[in-house]
Design an enzyme around this catalytic site. Structure first.
Site, PDB file in Angstrom:
ATOM      1  N   ASP A  26       0.880  -1.162   0.000  1.00  0.00           N
ATOM      2  CA  ASP A  26       0.000   0.000   0.000  1.00  0.00           C
ATOM      3  C   ASP A  26       0.929   1.227   0.000  1.00  0.00           C
ATOM      4  O   ASP A  26       2.152   1.108   0.120  1.00  0.00           O
ATOM      5  CB  ASP A  26      -0.953   0.000   1.197  1.00  0.00           C
ATOM      6  CG  ASP A  26      -2.187   0.871   0.913  1.00  0.00           C
ATOM      7  OD1 ASP A  26      -2.117   1.731   0.006  1.00  0.00           O
ATOM      8  OD2 ASP A  26      -3.214   0.715   1.591  1.00  0.00           O
TER       9      ASP A  26
HETATM   10  C1  BGC Z   1      -5.024   3.223   0.298  1.00  0.00           C
HETATM   11  C2  BGC Z   1      -5.187   2.240  -0.847  1.00  0.00           C
HETATM   12  C3  BGC Z   1      -5.054   2.965  -2.153  1.00  0.00           C
HETATM   13  C4  BGC Z   1      -3.701   3.624  -2.184  1.00  0.00           C
HETATM   14  C5  BGC Z   1      -3.373   4.320  -3.493  1.00  0.00           C
HETATM   15  C6  BGC Z   1      -3.774   4.068   0.151  1.00  0.00           C
HETATM   16  O1  BGC Z   1      -3.749   5.107   1.068  1.00  0.00           O
HETATM   17  O2  BGC Z   1      -5.002   2.515   1.509  1.00  0.00           O
HETATM   18  O3  BGC Z   1      -6.423   1.600  -0.738  1.00  0.00           O
HETATM   19  O4  BGC Z   1      -5.237   2.068  -3.212  1.00  0.00           O
HETATM   20  O5  BGC Z   1      -3.638   4.585  -1.156  1.00  0.00           O
HETATM   21  O6  BGC Z   1      -4.060   5.490  -3.644  1.00  0.00           O
END
Ligand code: BGC
Length: 766
Positions: free
Chosen positions: A288
């Site tokens: 993530d």
């Molecule tokens: C979130 C993810 C997301 C990623 C990219 C993160 O903060 O937890 O779900 O896909 O950002 O934007």
């Protein structure tokens, strides 16, 4: 250019040489292509493939792309910019490996569908698949080929803001919806214009997230710790990821949380033992956003170099905006802390993904002037929003249109005309100007004469004057439509609430509207289950509509007017009070289930300690929710017949050995005057066994149209494997885990919701 052409020929030659040297035959041309390309890559270029950067460009980042140091970008959504950057990768980098463009396209790209929890409320996986396909078709035009969706985290706590992005509290429902979404995104065309036999999909690569256990965060606070015993993890939290993997999800994303003390980006048990070794997953594991560097604040690693090692050891292949591999891989290689062969294996997965997406043949946006909002896309959004609305209460006021007379209505509430808010969370590319609000839809419908007085201008508004104006306007109407709920920003990532009442002065406004004596229909547009017990009591009817997307307005109009009969059912339990959460239907019974709870105000003053009983409930509310999982009313009524179960002997697919099989049938009659869709749900309860088992578990459901007066028989199949669960056996300090079915009696229901008020039948597993 000439150098690049030569390299291409070298690549073809390398395929042949590789095949000859390794003895691998042409049986797996994709692996050969991957290996041939890998053979040409420097260590730095390999690490480049593992590096995912944010798409805000600067000269340094462009230079990195040119040097083959970037494999994917997130958040570039303009096709012109996609093509510009892709040209740098394709034409100016040494090997011309295409970039993979990624984006959070969570519930629609431009045409916005209901938020995923609303999609789950449709209980219609075909429709959800159709929505994902529509989303992919809109998105891929821009050159984006991977979406960070679906989110299949099980959520049992209404405080957690991210539940809006998932399919609710139930494992089976989430498995079905997650897999449907993956299939929808990852479509392939029968007559693939690229005609490359290795290419698997034309659509968007899916990314099942967040692996794993993220939704169980303590106190529903985002990013917070989760403690999940192995058997619960395997029974409840992991199956939706497995279902997505089996549906072909090309990628998965590590979660932020520490699971039992170990954050997923460093979790070898999750990422290697389970994902790779047990499930044989050959897709790509992405971190993530910066979840690798988060290992430092988590308290696992002293610095980024250590964090890079832990992520590498846990086989996290793509580092999203964490800059760990990018900065430290070479040093770690020099120190001997990482191994070239292992890096090759990780990069292989990434290259395979790119080949499967056909990126080497078609790396660019298909057009620089994409077309969105096609009639088909809008129809899909409309239908999904119609089916996602859950009718929770109706004293007979709905549907509003009963004859040819015009209905005089007051439309009020902060969500009645809120173009952005009705789109919900995660709509990076959504355009509020395309939203059709309830107010717009009702105004255009000649069956209604509309007065509009918002009362409150946004959901947290606490001012009182507007309410007075709305109350005044209510005097002359036949009915009030009160559109309340939450603004989009109150749910989604990091938007957790400790109080899940309607925010602002919305409860007061409901009270004032009710005092007018006019029937008030409350339409809740929110990102989570809210504690609306008091308001439900005062309302003549309640529709729970979540954030319904671009077409929320026309969808709600059609349901309220009666052109469409509501068919949504709750994908999450609605608690009476926030203190009851986590609250979910498939709980264990406890040894002291609540009998007739004595509530706080009924307790005699000074009564002795044991006099009010010893059972499991809260003094303020007892043990029941406001509305149960699976609940949803219709304008018609359905009568469920007796469950009929026939047992037979079948064969296990893999071993060929004999097994019991059950055909569970139930006849459902539409006893009302509307043709309507019903959602019969199959529940089981194991009556004894090695471990205590949930009071009910959903094992199947259907969404079927039943005409007024008609009866339809639904059939479900059950095998012992459907009743299996994970067991834990301790030998000294070591636990052994295995999934098996206990020989026992099981109760089986076919019912309209998880209360299972219909009569059960018993089956016995030998
Ligand atoms: C979130 C993810 C997301 C990623 C990219 C993160 O903060 O937890 O779900 O896909 O950002 O934007």
């Amino acid at each position: 250019m000439i150098v690049r052409k030569i390299l291409k020929y070298v690549l073809i030659l390398a395929v042949a040489v590789f095949a000859a040297c390794t003895g691998k035959t042409a049986a797996d041309p994709l692996s050969q292509k991957v290996d041939s390309l890998l053979a040409l890559m420097t260590f730095e270029e390999k690490i480049g493939q593992m590096n995912q950067l944010e798409g805000w460009m600067n000269a340094d980042k462009e230079a990195q792309i040119r040097a083959g140091q970037v494999g994917s970008l997130l958040n570039v959504a303009d096709p012109k910019e996609v093509n510009r950057l892709q040209r740098i990768a394709m034409e100016e980098s040494r090997l011309g490996i295409p970039l993979l463009f990624c984006r959070d396209v969570i519930h629609g790209f431009k045409t916005i569908l209901p938020i995923p929890i609303g999609q789950a409320a449709t209980w219609n996986p075909q429709l959800v698949e159709q929505g994902a396909r529509m989303t992919a078709e809109e998105t891929v035009q821009t050159g984006i080929r991977l979406t960070f969706s679906p989110m299949v985290d099980i959520a049992r706590d209404a405080r957690w803001g991210r539940l809006a992005e998932g399919y609710g509290e139930d494992t089976y429902l989430t498995e079905v919806m997650g897999a449907a979404t993956v299939r929808g995104y990852q479509f392939s065309c029968a007559n693939n214009p690229i005609n490359d036999s290795d290419q698997i999909i034309n659509g968007l690569a899916a990314c099942a997230k967040h692996f794993a256990g993220y939704g169980a965060s303590e106190s529903g606070r985002d990013y917070n710790t989760t403690w999940i015993p192995e058997i619960l993890l395997r029974d409840v939290y992991l199956p939706p990821f497995k279902a997505c993997a089996e549906a072909g999800a090309m990628t998965m994303m590590c979660s932020f949380n520490a699971l039992n003390g170990l954050p997923s980006s460093a979790n070898q048990h999750l990422n290697i033992d389970i994902l790779r070794n047990e499930w044989n997953y050959d897709g790509v594991l992405i971190s993530d956003w910066g979840s690798g560097s988060d290992l430092i604040p988590h308290g696992l690693c002293a610095d980024k170099q250590e964090a890079a090692i832990r992520c590498y050891q846990a086989q996290m292949e793509i580092d999203m905006e964490g800059h760990l591999y990018e900065k430290y891989a070479q040093q770690l290689l020099d120190k001997g802390a990482i191994d070239r062969k292992r890096i090759d294996d990780m990069v292989r997965n990434i290259l395979r993904l790119k080949f499967r997406l056909g990126l080497f043949n078609q790396p660019y946006a298909t057009t620089e002037t994409p077309e969105y909002y096609s009639q088909k896309a809008l129809d899909t959004a409309l239908k999904t929003a119609q089916e996602s609305a859950v009718l929770l209460k109706n004293n007979g006021i709905l549907p509003l249109v009963n004859n040819d007379n015009k209905v005089n209505i007051l439309i009020c509430g902060p969500l009645a005309d809120a173009k952005k808010e009705q789109l919900g969370t995660w709509i990076f590319d959504g355009e509020p100007e395309h939203s059709v609000t309830p107010l717009m839809a009702f105004k255009q419908d000649s069956r209604f004469s509309v007065a509009y007085e918002p009362g409150l201008t946004y959901s947290r508004d606490t001012s009182g004057e507007g309410i007075e104006r709305a109350v005044k306007a209510a005097k002359n109407v036949d009915a009030i439509l009160y559109f309340c709920g939450e603004e989009a920003i109150l749910s989604g990532e990091a938007r957790c609430r400790a109080d899940i009442n309607l925010p602002g002065a919305q409860c007061r406004m409901m009270e004032e509207l009710a005092k007018t004596g006019k029937p008030a229909v409350m339409i809740v547009m929110a990102g989570r289950p809210l504690t609306i017990g008091n308001e439900v009591e005062k309302a003549a009817a309640v529709l729970y509509a979540y954030h319904g997307g671009t077409m929320a307005g026309p969808a709600l109009l059609s349901v309220i007017a009666g052109d469409v009969v509501p068919s949504g059912h709750l994908p999450m339990t609605m608690p009476q009070m926030v203190g009851q959460v986590p609250m979910y239907y498939n709980r264990l019974n406890t040894g002291r289930p609540a009998t007739t709870p004595m509530l706080i105000n009924d307790i005699p003053i000074g009564c002795p300690q044991f006099s009010i009983g010893q059972s499991s409930y809260h003094l303020e509310v007892g043990d029941q929710p406001l509305f149960h999982f699976g609940y949803g009313l219709s304008y018609t009524t359905f009568e469920y017949g007796e469950v009929d179960i026939v047992e037979s002997v079948g064969k296990n697919h893999d071993s060929g050995t004999e097994r019991q099989e059950f055909s569970v049938k139930c006849s459902i009659t539409n006893t009302g005057k509307y043709d309507a869709m019903e959602v019969p749900q199959l529940y089981v309860h194991q009556m004894s066994g090695e471990l205590a088992r949930p009071v009910k578990e959903l094992k199947g459901f259907r969404k079927i149209m039943i005409k007024s007066g008609e009866s339809v028989t639904v059939e479900f199949k059950l095998t012992p494997d459907d009743l299996a669960y994970w067991h834990e056996k301790w030998k000294g300090k070591t636990a052994e885990y295995y999934r098996t079915t206990d020989p026992a009696d099981y109760e089986v229901w076919v019912a309209p919701d998880s209360r299972c008020l219909t009569r059960s039948k018993k089956i016995t597993i030998h």
